[in-house]
Design a protein around this motif. Structure first.
Motif, mmCIF file in Angstrom:
data_model
loop_
_atom_site.group_PDB
_atom_site.id
_atom_site.type_symbol
_atom_site.label_atom_id
_atom_site.label_comp_id
_atom_site.label_asym_id
_atom_site.label_seq_id
_atom_site.Cartn_x
_atom_site.Cartn_y
_atom_site.Cartn_z
ATOM 1 N N LEU A 198 -13.511 8.280 -6.499
ATOM 2 C CA LEU A 198 -12.294 9.062 -6.788
ATOM 3 C C LEU A 198 -11.096 8.585 -5.972
ATOM 4 N N ARG A 199 -11.344 8.149 -4.751
ATOM 5 C CA ARG A 199 -10.242 7.853 -3.829
ATOM 6 C C ARG A 199 -9.455 6.624 -4.309
ATOM 7 N N GLY A 200 -8.248 6.469 -3.753
ATOM 8 C CA GLY A 200 -7.485 5.249 -4.025
ATOM 9 C C GLY A 200 -6.438 5.411 -5.105
ATOM 10 N N LYS A 201 -6.268 6.617 -5.654
ATOM 11 C CA LYS A 201 -5.194 6.823 -6.620
ATOM 12 C C LYS A 201 -4.597 8.214 -6.451
ATOM 13 N N LEU A 228 -10.953 2.695 4.878
ATOM 14 C CA LEU A 228 -10.621 3.262 3.569
ATOM 15 C C LEU A 228 -9.837 4.566 3.749
ATOM 16 N N ALA A 229 -10.269 5.372 4.730
ATOM 17 C CA ALA A 229 -9.546 6.622 4.995
ATOM 18 C C ALA A 229 -8.120 6.314 5.441
ATOM 19 N N TRP A 230 -7.979 5.275 6.228
ATOM 20 C CA TRP A 230 -6.633 4.872 6.660
ATOM 21 C C TRP A 230 -5.765 4.528 5.453
ATOM 22 N N ASP A 231 -6.333 3.782 4.503
ATOM 23 C CA ASP A 231 -5.585 3.442 3.287
ATOM 24 C C ASP A 231 -5.185 4.717 2.533
ATOM 25 N N ASP A 232 -6.098 5.683 2.485
ATOM 26 C CA ASP A 232 -5.792 6.944 1.790
ATOM 27 C C ASP A 232 -4.629 7.666 2.470
ATOM 28 N N GLN A 234 -2.282 6.309 4.215
ATOM 29 C CA GLN A 234 -1.039 5.582 3.909
ATOM 30 C C GLN A 234 -0.535 5.939 2.518
ATOM 31 N N LEU A 235 -1.463 6.093 1.588
ATOM 32 C CA LEU A 235 -1.071 6.500 0.228
ATOM 33 C C LEU A 235 -0.435 7.895 0.270
ATOM 34 N N LEU A 236 -1.048 8.782 1.053
ATOM 35 C CA LEU A 236 -0.486 10.127 1.214
ATOM 36 C C LEU A 236 0.935 10.049 1.770
#
Ligand code: URA
Length: 246
Positions: A198-201, A228-232, A234-236
């Protein structure tokens, strides 16, 4: 500091050196970030009830009625074993609403969400993108009462509690939602897919942009997911920045 905190601190430091926007001021190690966030936030009662400035702007009779209804709720079996109902913490006027899974033992004892070890990591994750629990975040859970032994929420418990969360989101009316963990992510996206899929969008919950990420407790068990959590996060941050100030 736990392994995952150390990894996050190292990662933060690298990104800071690269001049990544949204990173907390240079020179602060993760432990310091966390201490600052905690010192600034203090440990208090649900700000929904105590933050007078917030109350003037957002907390209205409907919100208080919802909160009172939650505090007295006996809609499912979890009412029998709970010490307290864990309704929310943080700023009810915040732009960001974080939705977790369910209270654990410390949350049940204190009446506040995310105050245990996972909560400390959540504070650190939020601080890494310049968000603090008291000022810029409102935090709640899918379930308002602790499942015994911290077992997973059962489908009928989620169904019983869902009207509370639905109305809570309507009344707080956040600009952006962050789901932490698969229960919140699946409920808010109405998908049954695993969190990793689910994550990443960016999703939309009733028109509100929604980002999903790993539950901090899962990160404590699986430090390899920190990147991966860090990327999430950053997306936030990107979604929040695109939508306005701070
Ligand atoms: N985990 C959650 O999902 N929520 C809490 O409040 C505490 C731990």
């Amino acid at each position: 500091m736990t392994e995952v905190s150390t990894r996050l601190a190292t990662y933060l430091d690298q990104r800071r050196r690269l001049g990544e926007p949204g990173i907390v001021p240079a020179g602060l190690a993760a432990g310091e970030i966390l201490r600052l966030a905690q010192a600034r936030d203090g440990v208090g009662a649900d700000s929904a009830a105590t933050d007078a400035a917030g109350a003037a702007r957002v907390v209205n009779d409907d919100y208080e009625a919802l909160r009172a209804a939650a505090m007295a709720c006996t809609r499912c079996r979890l009412a029998d074993g709970r010490k307290t109902v864990v309704f929310a913490d943080g700023n009810p006027t915040a732009r960001l609403m974080v939705v977790g899974e369910a209270p654990g033992a410390r949350e049940d004892a204190t009446g506040l969400p995310f105050v245990g070890q996972a909560g400390r990591l959540l504070d650190l994750m939020l601080a890494s993108v310049a968000l603090s629990r008291r000022d810029s975040v409102y935090i709640c859970n899918v379930l308002k009462c602790r499942p015994p032994g911290n077992r997973n929420p059962q489908p009928d418990e989620i169904e019983s509690c869902a009207p509370l969360l639905t109305r809570q989101i309507e009344l707080v009316a956040p600009e952006v939602l962050l789901a932490v963990g698969s229960f919140a992510a699946q409920w808010l996206t109405t998908s049954r897919r695993a969190l990793g899929k689910l994550r990443g969008k960016v999703y939309s919950y009733q028109g509100v942009p929604l980002v999903v990420t790993y539950h901090p407790a899962a990160l404590l068990r699986n430090p390899g997911w920190s990147r991966l959590a860090w990327d999430d996060l950053q997306l936030l941050r990107q979604v929040m920045d695109e939508r306005g100030d701070a």
